[in-house]
Design an enzyme around this catalytic site. Structure first.
Site, PDB file in Angstrom:
ATOM      1  N   SER A   1      -2.303  -1.826   4.206  1.00 12.90           N
ATOM      2  CA  SER A   1      -1.752  -0.590   3.676  1.00 12.90           C
ATOM      3  C   SER A   1      -2.825   0.498   3.715  1.00 12.90           C
ATOM      4  O   SER A   1      -3.426   0.731   4.752  1.00 12.90           O
ATOM      5  CB  SER A   1      -1.216  -0.822   2.257  1.00 12.90           C
ATOM      6  OG  SER A   1      -0.480   0.280   1.780  1.00 12.90           O
TER       7      SER A   1
ATOM      8  N   ASP B   1       9.078  -3.885   6.706  1.00 15.01           N
ATOM      9  CA  ASP B   1       8.264  -2.828   6.085  1.00 15.01           C
ATOM     10  C   ASP B   1       8.810  -1.465   6.518  1.00 15.01           C
ATOM     11  O   ASP B   1       8.678  -1.068   7.665  1.00 15.01           O
ATOM     12  CB  ASP B   1       6.810  -2.991   6.524  1.00 15.01           C
ATOM     13  CG  ASP B   1       5.865  -2.016   5.837  1.00 15.01           C
ATOM     14  OD1 ASP B   1       6.343  -1.103   5.128  1.00 15.01           O
ATOM     15  OD2 ASP B   1       4.643  -2.185   6.000  1.00 15.01           O
TER      16      ASP B   1
ATOM     17  N   HIS C   1       7.004  -4.159   2.544  1.00 12.98           N
ATOM     18  CA  HIS C   1       5.600  -3.769   2.685  1.00 12.98           C
ATOM     19  C   HIS C   1       4.660  -4.654   1.876  1.00 12.98           C
ATOM     20  O   HIS C   1       3.579  -5.019   2.349  1.00 12.98           O
ATOM     21  CB  HIS C   1       5.443  -2.312   2.248  1.00 12.98           C
ATOM     22  CG  HIS C   1       4.033  -1.815   2.325  1.00 12.98           C
ATOM     23  ND1 HIS C   1       3.379  -1.648   3.523  1.00 12.98           N
ATOM     24  CD2 HIS C   1       3.147  -1.452   1.351  1.00 12.98           C
ATOM     25  CE1 HIS C   1       2.150  -1.197   3.289  1.00 12.98           C
ATOM     26  NE2 HIS C   1       1.983  -1.079   1.991  1.00 12.98           N
TER      27      HIS C   1
END
Length: 470
Positions: free
Chosen positions: A158, A328, A361
């Site tokens: 991320s 995601d 995610h």
């Protein structure tokens, strides 16, 4: 008797290091800090040459406590316990792992809630705006203070992937391998919208007071200031970390409590779940930190910073593993694959994998992700890669390979479609330094490629080939 699991690093402790120990202010891209302290943790033993170090770049709200336990009474380990530890993907029997709290955070590294030595009060509204580059500069200073000249790998998911890419771009001489997970070269417009709304919830909370809400510096930050705004911002963000599949499986349209029409509360399970997530977040995070770090995240844009992705990636020497998560929608796989494509077209060493997961995610943070562990472990396992010379000996027994050795000239580049376990590419490299990359769908075969240090792309042949440069 050790109460911790055998594959845990066990008891760990946090360390605080003052980086601005020369009396000079710490320079940022936009402003400066009179002093800077970084909190970090270390797992595993550093080799005598200090060449086995892996740096973990923490995502948005994570801290330095990535693995292990701070006390024997702790019930919850570090945030990446499934990945870091003896025999795990990031094996602390082989590697020394370092993770720090990000600049601007609220878990030990200097941030808005820290005391400004010039005033004796928390920085609050006086804390300068920070950038992803500023965060990397702090990490680099920490690494240098510890006497580390080269990193075996830099790993980030991320927002941590933003930092890992900056490491590989700006300090290519220091980074041998780079793993980026569920990340892109910048946030999408949709993601920027969610971030903007979340920050608005905080700054429009009546208790925000321009960021100066620390009435009692000794009191827990979670019971002060714009707690309602922060809770709502977290609830909104949490939706983006999940997938529609995960939410439906977990909650569907089940009701957890009676509806309250006066407050327009439906009683649906997802409503109470998000309220719980918002309240839990207040126990560990500061609103100002959230504002500053999300702001830095939003400003990150490699194409804007370097002029183009080609220019951004031109300096990278590290071997890169880019891992995408199928569900995601915060960092969509098609956008993330652009990283792999640009690296491939610049003849960099890159492998690209898309893991099938229903978790969205945040899947890379969950323990129920064995495929993530296997892919990362194969990529990092130096011992397996050193044994790959056996491939060449086996291939020399095949007539088709001997023919290929003759027709493919040294220093050529080979794209092996349906490459299997990567034996052909591996053998060509060891025999004639012929570089190659494989394309494969089967995850077991991909792991075998990575274990041989063979670059591999988990791409669809019908859609991936046309974008690859000659």
């Amino acid at each position: 008797m050790n109460k911790f699991p055998a594959d845990s690093v066990g008891l760990v402790e946090a360390h605080d290091l003052k980086l601005s120990d020369d009396g000079k202010p710490w320079k940022l891209n936009r402003g400066e800090l009179p002093e800077l302290v970084v909190r970090y943790e270390v797992y595993g033993q550093m080799s005598e040459l200090k060449d086995n170090v892996i740096l973990i770049c923490a995502p948005l709200t994570a801290d330095a406590h990535a693995a292990g336990y701070h006390s024997i009474t702790d019930k919850v380990p570090g945030w990446w316990e499934p990945i870091i530890g003896p025999g795990k993907a990031i094996d602390t029997n082989k590697f020394c792992v370092i993770c720090s709290n990000n600049l601007g955070g609220c878990k030990g590294t200097t941030g808005p809630a820290s005391i400004n030595p010039q005033t004796g009060n928390p920085y609050g509204s006086q804390f300068p705006h920070i950038s992803i580059d500023d965060m990397v500069q702090v990490q680099r200073a920490l690494v240098q203070k510890l006497g580390i000249k080269n990193l075996a790998a830099v790993v980030g998911g991320s927002m941590g992937g933003f930092m890992a890419m900056k490491w590989a771009i700006d300090y290519p001489e220091m980074v041998k391998k780079c793993i980026i997970i569920a990340t892109t070269t910048r946030l999408s417009t949709q993601a920027l919208g969610f971030e903007s709304v979340g920050r608005s919830m905080i700054v429009n909370d009546p208790e925000f007071n321009g960021g100066d809400y620390y009435q009692n510096p000794d009191e827990q930050i979670c019971v002060q200031g714009p707690v309602t705004g922060l809770s709502h911002a977290r609830q909104l963000a949490h939706i983006t970390y999940l997938s529609a599949i995960a939410l439906e499986r977990k909650h569907a349209r089940h009701r957890k409590r009676e509806a309250n029409p006066d407050k327009f509360q439906t009683g649906f399970a997802v409503e109470t779940y998000l309220e719980y997530q918002g309240q839990k977040f207040l126990q560990r995070f500061d609103a100002n930190s959230y504002l500053h770090i999300t702001w830095a995240m939003d400003q990150f844009d490699l194409e804007e910073e370097y002029g183009s992705l080609a220019q951004a990636f031109s300096s990278i020497d590290a071997e890169v593993l880019n891992i995408n998560l199928s569900t995601d929608w915060l960092f969509p796989p098609p956008e993330s694959r652009l990283i792999s494509l640009e690296l491939l077209n610049q003849q960099k060493i890159v492998s690209s994998v898309e893991l099938d997961t229903p978790y969205g995610h945040d899947g890379f943070l969950l323990k129920d992700m064995p495929d993530l562990s296997s892919v990362m472990g194969s990529f990092l396992d130096k011992e397996q890669q050193e044994h790959s010379l056996e491939s060449h000996d086996l291939m020399k027994q095949r007539k088709d390979y001997l023919w290929l050795e003759k027709v493919i000239t040294p220093k050529s580049r080979v794209l092996d479609l349906g490459c299997g376990d990567g034996t052909l590419i591996d053998a060509l490299w060891h025999a004639h330094k012929i570089c190659g990359v494989g394309m494969e769908k089967d995850l077991n075969s991909i792991n075998a490629c990575l274990a041989k240090n063979v670059p591999v792309l988990q791409w669809d042949l019908n859609h991936g080939l046309s974008d690859i440069a000659d």
